[in-house]
Design a protein around this motif. Structure first.
Motif, short mmCIF file in Angstrom:
data_model
loop_
_atom_site.label_atom_id
_atom_site.label_comp_id
_atom_site.label_asym_id
_atom_site.label_seq_id
_atom_site.Cartn_x
_atom_site.Cartn_y
_atom_site.Cartn_z
N TYR A 1 0.78 -1.28 0.18
CA TYR A 1 0.09 0.29 -0.01
C TYR A 1 0.91 1.24 0.14
N TRP B 1 -13.67 -5.28 -0.70
CA TRP B 1 -14.69 -5.21 0.19
C TRP B 1 -15.92 -5.93 -0.01
N ARG C 1 4.50 -3.57 6.43
CA ARG C 1 4.98 -2.89 5.13
C ARG C 1 6.14 -1.82 5.92
N SER C 2 7.20 -1.68 4.95
CA SER C 2 8.14 -0.63 5.52
C SER C 2 8.81 -0.20 4.26
N1 LIG Z 1 -7.44 -5.32 2.66
C1 LIG Z 1 -7.42 -3.83 2.91
O1 LIG Z 1 -8.47 -3.44 2.93
C2 LIG Z 1 -6.17 -3.43 3.27
C3 LIG Z 1 -6.17 -2.23 4.08
C4 LIG Z 1 -4.98 -1.69 4.31
C5 LIG Z 1 -3.67 -2.36 4.01
N2 LIG Z 1 -3.78 -3.59 3.29
C6 LIG Z 1 -2.57 -4.36 3.19
O2 LIG Z 1 -1.78 -4.60 4.23
C7 LIG Z 1 -0.46 -4.15 4.05
C8 LIG Z 1 0.26 -3.79 5.39
O3 LIG Z 1 -0.75 -2.88 6.52
P1 LIG Z 1 0.13 -1.34 6.09
O4 LIG Z 1 0.70 -0.96 5.08
O5 LIG Z 1 -0.62 -0.28 6.78
O6 LIG Z 1 1.55 -1.74 7.03
P2 LIG Z 1 1.73 -1.67 8.61
O7 LIG Z 1 2.99 -2.67 8.51
O8 LIG Z 1 0.77 -2.02 9.51
O9 LIG Z 1 2.31 -0.16 8.78
C9 LIG Z 1 3.22 0.42 7.76
C10 LIG Z 1 3.69 1.63 8.66
O10 LIG Z 1 4.42 1.14 9.86
C11 LIG Z 1 6.03 1.58 9.94
N3 LIG Z 1 6.83 0.59 10.31
C12 LIG Z 1 7.23 -0.53 9.77
N4 LIG Z 1 8.19 -1.25 10.57
C13 LIG Z 1 8.08 -0.18 11.72
C14 LIG Z 1 8.92 -0.68 12.92
N5 LIG Z 1 9.52 -1.58 13.15
N6 LIG Z 1 8.89 0.29 13.87
C15 LIG Z 1 7.80 1.65 13.71
N7 LIG Z 1 7.19 1.61 12.71
C16 LIG Z 1 7.44 0.71 11.49
C17 LIG Z 1 6.09 1.87 8.37
O11 LIG Z 1 7.11 3.08 8.23
P3 LIG Z 1 8.45 2.85 7.68
O12 LIG Z 1 7.98 2.81 6.09
O13 LIG Z 1 8.98 4.32 7.86
O14 LIG Z 1 9.28 1.65 8.08
C18 LIG Z 1 4.81 2.35 7.79
O15 LIG Z 1 4.56 3.82 8.07
C19 LIG Z 1 -0.70 -2.88 3.24
O16 LIG Z 1 0.62 -2.50 2.82
C20 LIG Z 1 -1.69 -3.56 2.19
O17 LIG Z 1 -0.81 -4.74 1.53
C21 LIG Z 1 -5.12 -4.09 3.11
#
Ligand SMILES: NC(=O)c1ccc[n+]([C@@H]2O[C@H](COP(=O)([O-])OP(=O)(O)OC[C@H]3O[C@@H](n4cnc5c(N)ncnc54)[C@H](OP(=O)(O)O)[C@@H]3O)[C@@H](O)[C@H]2O)c1
Length: 270
Positions: free
Chosen positions: A30, A115, A234-235
């Protein structure tokens, strides 16, 4: 040269109700776009991750396809998930063919209804997804953001339950009833926003992290893997990608799991 994987956790899999395997650790894409997005995906590949999650609505399937093609990892070693957006309901084949073309692949591993469709369009859209699966364009089909009742509705109408429900999930969003109801239906939970929708400064999480010599993010990753739930994180930072999945040394006791479960509902998101 591709660096050695940082974790054997990336090799853990779940067996879906179809009998196929899904790598539990997945990389979310994302908001990853262009060169920087492709670079982050490349770092995830280098760290050993083989499961990648995208969606038509993220408008980055092309970036993911390019990054994976550049990685040189054989298609058979990758597991790719994408999602059908609400705006493409009724045009399922067109949407999936575009996804395949963007990802530069002939068959997707897992395709989710992003959804639930409100109203009478839900079952016909699920039927269209079943037909595309049967036609061989995708190996498995599932859903995202579905309530248990909506899963029952499509499963009862078609005889085909989803293999996965991708939902917001982490210790703070944990719901024992949802976990149990999905488990009895053999629907795998795939956790999204596990870090973004967590409080990484929560006192209990920090205590468990300190006890286990891990970071809060590593504890959250291990909490999912202990239950054999899929986790998508994600990161865009190379060191965080590698560190988040470097959890071979992170063991959580039953007592620590229960304390983490106890964070469920301790605060609310917008
Ligand atoms: N099905 C759906 O409706 C839906 C909705 C939303 C998301 N998704 C999927 O789920 C995936 C994961 O969700 P998400 O993108 O929100 O990922 P997430 O891993 O929950 O959050 C990503 C955030 O966390 C930070 N982060 C990563 N590692 C960290 C750490 N060790 N310490 C502190 N902060 C950290 C990242 O910053 P940095 O980049 O600076 O590390 C980024 O800002 C999405 O990418 C997408 O593929 C699906």
């Amino acid at each position: 040269m591709t660096p050695a994987p940082t974790s054997s956790a990336a090799e853990l899999t779940a067996t879906l109700s179809s009998g196929r395997s899904l790598p539990l650790l997945g990389f979310g894409t994302y908001q990853l776009h262009g060169e920087s997005g492709q670079q982050a995906i490349g770092w995830a590949v280098d760290a050993g991750i083989r499961h990648f999650d995208t969606a038509t609505s993220y408008e980055n399937e092309g970036d993911l396809g390019l990054a994976l093609a550049r990685s040189g990892v054989p298609r058979g070693e990758l597991f790719l998930t994408s999602k059908l957006p609400l705006r493409c309901i009724g045009r399922e084949r067109e949407a999936l063919e575009r996804t395949l073309q963007q990802l530069q692949i002939e068959r997707l591993d897992l395709w989710l209804m992003h959804w639930p469709v409100e109203g009478p369009g839900l079952v016909p859209s699920w039927e269209a997804m079943i037909q595309l699966r049967d036609a061989g364009l995708v190996a498995d089909i599932g859903v995202s953001n579905f309530a248990v009742g909506q899963i029952d509705q499509i499963a009862t109408a078609t005889g085909v339950p989803p293999v996965v429900n991708q939902i917001r999930w982490n210790p703070f969003l944990y719901d024992a009833d949802v976990a149990r109801e999905l488990a009895v239906r053999d629907v795998l939970i795939s956790a999204y926003t596990p870090l973004r929708r967590a409080r990484l400064d929560d006192a209990v999480l920090l205590a468990v992290a300190s006890e286990t010599g891990a970071t809060p993010a590593q504890v959250i990753v291990r909490w999912h893997l202990r239950r054999s739930w899929s986790i998508l994180f994600r990161s865009s930072a190379r060191d965080r990608i590698a560190q988040n999945i470097d959890v071979d040394h992170v063991e959580l006791t039953d007592e620590q799991m229960v304390r983490l479960d106890g964070r469920a509902g301790t605060y609310h998101f917008d």
